[in-house]
Scaffold this motif. Structure first.
Motif, mmCIF file in Angstrom:
data_model
loop_
_atom_site.group_PDB
_atom_site.id
_atom_site.type_symbol
_atom_site.label_atom_id
_atom_site.label_comp_id
_atom_site.label_asym_id
_atom_site.label_seq_id
_atom_site.Cartn_x
_atom_site.Cartn_y
_atom_site.Cartn_z
ATOM 1 N N LEU A 16 7.923 -38.115 59.818
ATOM 2 C CA LEU A 16 7.882 -39.400 60.511
ATOM 3 C C LEU A 16 8.940 -39.488 61.610
ATOM 4 O O LEU A 16 8.691 -40.087 62.664
ATOM 5 C CB LEU A 16 8.051 -40.549 59.516
ATOM 6 N N ILE A 17 10.100 -38.894 61.390
ATOM 7 C CA ILE A 17 11.143 -38.904 62.423
ATOM 8 C C ILE A 17 10.699 -38.098 63.635
ATOM 9 O O ILE A 17 10.849 -38.533 64.780
ATOM 10 C CB ILE A 17 12.476 -38.384 61.855
ATOM 11 N N VAL A 18 10.132 -36.916 63.385
ATOM 12 C CA VAL A 18 9.643 -36.092 64.498
ATOM 13 C C VAL A 18 8.516 -36.819 65.229
ATOM 14 O O VAL A 18 8.475 -36.836 66.463
ATOM 15 C CB VAL A 18 9.188 -34.704 63.987
ATOM 16 N N PHE A 32 2.075 -41.271 68.338
ATOM 17 C CA PHE A 32 2.903 -41.322 67.130
ATOM 18 C C PHE A 32 2.047 -41.146 65.886
ATOM 19 O O PHE A 32 2.357 -40.327 65.014
ATOM 20 C CB PHE A 32 3.673 -42.639 67.054
ATOM 21 N N LEU A 33 0.963 -41.924 65.785
ATOM 22 C CA LEU A 33 0.104 -41.834 64.603
ATOM 23 C C LEU A 33 -0.534 -40.461 64.463
ATOM 24 O O LEU A 33 -0.583 -39.898 63.372
ATOM 25 C CB LEU A 33 -0.971 -42.922 64.651
ATOM 26 N N VAL A 38 -0.736 -35.229 61.743
ATOM 27 C CA VAL A 38 -0.735 -33.771 61.855
ATOM 28 C C VAL A 38 0.464 -33.178 61.112
ATOM 29 O O VAL A 38 0.330 -32.199 60.376
ATOM 30 C CB VAL A 38 -0.743 -33.335 63.340
ATOM 31 N N GLY A 39 1.625 -33.788 61.268
ATOM 32 C CA GLY A 39 2.821 -33.291 60.578
ATOM 33 C C GLY A 39 2.700 -33.373 59.066
ATOM 34 O O GLY A 39 3.074 -32.435 58.350
ATOM 35 N N ALA A 43 2.463 -30.223 56.394
ATOM 36 C CA ALA A 43 3.396 -30.116 55.272
ATOM 37 C C ALA A 43 2.657 -29.997 53.946
ATOM 38 O O ALA A 43 3.071 -29.240 53.061
ATOM 39 C CB ALA A 43 4.341 -31.309 55.253
ATOM 40 N N ILE A 44 1.556 -30.714 53.802
ATOM 41 C CA ILE A 44 0.763 -30.606 52.577
ATOM 42 C C ILE A 44 0.114 -29.238 52.493
ATOM 43 O O ILE A 44 0.138 -28.585 51.448
ATOM 44 C CB ILE A 44 -0.290 -31.732 52.518
ATOM 45 N N HIS A 45 -0.453 -28.772 53.600
ATOM 46 C CA HIS A 45 -1.136 -27.475 53.615
ATOM 47 C C HIS A 45 -0.175 -26.320 53.344
ATOM 48 O O HIS A 45 -0.521 -25.376 52.640
ATOM 49 C CB HIS A 45 -1.846 -27.269 54.949
#
Length: 59
Positions: A16-18, A32-33, A38-39, A43-45
């Motif tokens: 969320l910061i990135v 942003f959304l 995507v971030g 991270a989940i993948h």
């Protein structure tokens, strides 16, 4: 709070910061959304965010 939950929170906050930085630079909520989604998906993948514990993965 377990260690897994703390690590998941750290990954979510980092994503969320990135995403906030990217959104602020572009001045767009949509960017942003999109970058937040995507971030988080990356991270989940990659396994950085673990949705289930290891003992429940075999099920």
């Amino acid at each position: 709070m377990s260690a897994r939950q703390k690590l998941n929170n750290a990954h979510v906050h980092g994503a969320l910061i990135v995403a906030a930085l990217i959104g602020a630079v572009t001045g767009s909520w949509a960017v942003f959304l999109l970058s937040a989604l995507v971030g988080l998906a990356m991270a989940i993948h990659s396994g950085g965010i673990r949705l289930r514990s290891r003992r429940n993965r075999d099920r």
